[in-house]
Scaffold this motif. Structure first.
Motif, PDB file in Angstrom:
ATOM      1  N   ASN A  64       0.823  -1.197   0.000  1.00  0.00           N
ATOM      2  CA  ASN A  64       0.000   0.000   0.000  1.00  0.00           C
ATOM      3  C   ASN A  64       0.859   1.250   0.000  1.00  0.00           C
ATOM      4  O   ASN A  64       2.019   1.238   0.419  1.00  0.00           O
ATOM      5  N   PHE A  65       0.267   2.361  -0.429  1.00  0.00           N
ATOM      6  CA  PHE A  65       1.005   3.615  -0.511  1.00  0.00           C
ATOM      7  C   PHE A  65       1.684   3.963   0.806  1.00  0.00           C
ATOM      8  O   PHE A  65       2.771   4.506   0.834  1.00  0.00           O
TER       9      PHE A  65
ATOM     10  N   PRO B 190       4.247   7.650  -8.879  1.00  0.00           N
ATOM     11  CA  PRO B 190       3.624   6.405  -9.345  1.00  0.00           C
ATOM     12  C   PRO B 190       2.990   6.585 -10.722  1.00  0.00           C
ATOM     13  O   PRO B 190       2.222   7.515 -10.954  1.00  0.00           O
ATOM     14  N   LEU B 191       3.319   5.687 -11.636  1.00  0.00           N
ATOM     15  CA  LEU B 191       2.766   5.690 -12.982  1.00  0.00           C
ATOM     16  C   LEU B 191       2.401   4.264 -13.375  1.00  0.00           C
ATOM     17  O   LEU B 191       2.914   3.304 -12.799  1.00  0.00           O
ATOM     18  N   LYS B 192       1.566   4.128 -14.375  1.00  0.00           N
ATOM     19  CA  LYS B 192       1.177   2.798 -14.838  1.00  0.00           C
ATOM     20  C   LYS B 192       2.174   2.292 -15.879  1.00  0.00           C
ATOM     21  O   LYS B 192       1.813   1.929 -17.005  1.00  0.00           O
ATOM     22  N   LEU B 193       3.438   2.293 -15.496  1.00  0.00           N
ATOM     23  CA  LEU B 193       4.500   1.838 -16.387  1.00  0.00           C
ATOM     24  C   LEU B 193       5.720   1.481 -15.556  1.00  0.00           C
ATOM     25  O   LEU B 193       5.826   1.836 -14.381  1.00  0.00           O
ATOM     26  N   VAL B 194       6.644   0.771 -16.194  1.00  0.00           N
ATOM     27  CA  VAL B 194       7.936   0.452 -15.593  1.00  0.00           C
ATOM     28  C   VAL B 194       9.004   1.246 -16.327  1.00  0.00           C
ATOM     29  O   VAL B 194       9.089   1.194 -17.558  1.00  0.00           O
ATOM     30  N   LEU B 195       9.800   1.994 -15.579  1.00  0.00           N
ATOM     31  CA  LEU B 195      10.959   2.681 -16.144  1.00  0.00           C
ATOM     32  C   LEU B 195      12.207   1.953 -15.669  1.00  0.00           C
ATOM     33  O   LEU B 195      12.349   1.653 -14.484  1.00  0.00           O
ATOM     34  N   LEU B 196      13.111   1.677 -16.607  1.00  0.00           N
ATOM     35  CA  LEU B 196      14.342   0.956 -16.301  1.00  0.00           C
ATOM     36  C   LEU B 196      15.551   1.872 -16.494  1.00  0.00           C
ATOM     37  O   LEU B 196      15.452   2.899 -17.175  1.00  0.00           O
TER      38      LEU B 196
ATOM     39  N   VAL C 108       7.797   4.810 -10.047  1.00  0.00           N
ATOM     40  CA  VAL C 108       7.472   3.467  -9.570  1.00  0.00           C
ATOM     41  C   VAL C 108       6.158   3.018 -10.198  1.00  0.00           C
ATOM     42  O   VAL C 108       5.261   3.835 -10.444  1.00  0.00           O
ATOM     43  N   LEU C 109       6.062   1.735 -10.484  1.00  0.00           N
ATOM     44  CA  LEU C 109       4.862   1.161 -11.094  1.00  0.00           C
ATOM     45  C   LEU C 109       3.693   1.221 -10.124  1.00  0.00           C
ATOM     46  O   LEU C 109       3.799   0.801  -8.971  1.00  0.00           O
ATOM     47  N   ARG C 110       2.561   1.733 -10.614  1.00  0.00           N
ATOM     48  CA  ARG C 110       1.344   1.833  -9.811  1.00  0.00           C
ATOM     49  C   ARG C 110       0.340   0.791 -10.281  1.00  0.00           C
ATOM     50  O   ARG C 110       0.154   0.575 -11.475  1.00  0.00           O
ATOM     51  N   ASN C 111      -0.301   0.150  -9.319  1.00  0.00           N
ATOM     52  CA  ASN C 111      -1.371  -0.802  -9.609  1.00  0.00           C
ATOM     53  C   ASN C 111      -2.531  -0.483  -8.681  1.00  0.00           C
ATOM     54  O   ASN C 111      -2.542  -0.886  -7.522  1.00  0.00           O
ATOM     55  N   GLN C 112      -3.498   0.296  -9.189  1.00  0.00           N
ATOM     56  CA  GLN C 112      -4.629   0.784  -8.400  1.00  0.00           C
ATOM     57  C   GLN C 112      -4.106   1.572  -7.196  1.00  0.00           C
ATOM     58  O   GLN C 112      -3.434   2.573  -7.372  1.00  0.00           O
ATOM     59  N   ASN C 113      -4.368   1.127  -5.967  1.00  0.00           N
ATOM     60  CA  ASN C 113      -3.921   1.892  -4.801  1.00  0.00           C
ATOM     61  C   ASN C 113      -2.639   1.331  -4.198  1.00  0.00           C
ATOM     62  O   ASN C 113      -2.313   1.593  -3.042  1.00  0.00           O
TER      63      ASN C 113
END
Length: 213
Positions: A4-5, A24-30, A61-66
Motif C-alpha cells: 500500500n502507498f 507512481p505511474l502505470k508503467l515500468v521505467l528501467l 514506480v509502477l502503480r497498480n490501483q492503490n
C-alpha cells in the motif's frame, strides 16, 4: 511485490537509506531508458521544481490501483522542453538506478519512499555480450531503425539493449524484478529470439511511448 502507498516492507535488509518523493505511474521505467512527460498536477510540479532548482532526487514506480511496486527507478531530468506560465512542464527524464522501497509515507499529497539503492550490474561477459549484440542489431534492422553500429557496440549492460524497445508491461515488470545480470541477459536474449522468429507483420514491438502524467 506490491504494498500500500503508506506501508512497509520489513523483509528488506537496510543499508544506506534515503527518503525521496515517488512518482507512481502505470508503467515500468528501467535504467538508461528515456521517458517524455507532461507534468500538470500541483504536487508533481513542485517535485519537478525542487529537482531542477536544488537537484533533489525522485523516483518513478509502477502503480497498480492503490498500490505501488516495491522496486522503483531514480530519474534524472535530461531536458525541459517547455515550462508553462501555470507551472506545468514538458520534459524528458532518464532512468538512473533501481532501488528497493522499504517504507512509504505521505507528506501533503506526495508519496515519499524510504529506499536503498540496488547495486548496479557489472558489464556483460564477452561471449554473452557478442551474442546479445548480434541479436539486438538484428531486431533494430528488422524494424527499420537507423543504426549507428559503433554507438550500439558500446552497450555492455543489459538495460541498454532494451532502452529503445517498447515491451509489454508484464515483460518489463519481469526484467525489473530479476536480481541477477546473467539471468536478465538470458531473459532479454530470449525476448530477442522470439521477436526474430516471429514472421508476422503485426509484431510491432518498437514504437515511441509517450505517457502523460
Amino acid at each position: 511485490m506490491y504494498f500500500n502507498f503508506c506501508g512497509s516492507n520489513s523483509n528488506k535488509k537496510k543499508f544506506f537509506l534515503i527518503n525521496i518523493p515517488l512518482f507512481p505511474l502505470k508503467l515500468v521505467l528501467l535504467p538508461y531508458e528515456k521517458l517524455p512527460l507532461h507534468i500538470f498536477e500541483p504536487r508533481y510540479k513542485k517535485m519537478i521544481s525542487n529537482s531542477l532548482d536544488h537537484g533533489d532526487p525522485f523516483g518513478i514506480v509502477l502503480r497498480n490501483q492503490n498500490e505501488i511496486h516495491s522496486i522503483g527507478c531514480s530519474v534524472e531530468i535530461t531536458k525541459v522542453f517547455k515550462k508553462y506560465p501555470n507551472g506545468e512542464y514538458d520534459l524528458m527524464v532518464q532512468g538512473k538506478d533501481l532501488f528497493n522501497i522499504l517504507k512509504t509515507d505521505r507528506k501533503m499529497d506526495t508519496i515519499f519512499g524510504e529506499i536503498d539503492y540496488i547495486e548496479s550490474p557489472m558489464p556483460i561477459k564477452d561471449k554473452e555480450l557478442i551474442k546479445l549484440q548480434e541479436s539486438y542489431l538484428k531486431v533494430l534492422i528488422r524494424f527499420g531503425k537507423e543504426i549507428n553500429i559503433e554507438r550500439h557496440l558500446d552497450f555492455n549492460i543489459s538495460y541498454q539493449f532494451i532502452k529503445k524497445i517498447q515491451l509489454p508491461l508484464r515483460l518489463k515488470k519481469k526484467i525489473l524484478e530479476i536480481p541477477s545480470e546473467n539471468e536478465r541477459v538470458a531473459f532479454i536474449q530470449n525476448i530477442f529470439n522470439n521477436i526474430l522468429s516471429d514472421s508476422s507483420e503485426n509484431n510491432n514491438t518498437i514504437n515511441n511511448f509517450i505517457p502523460e502524467a
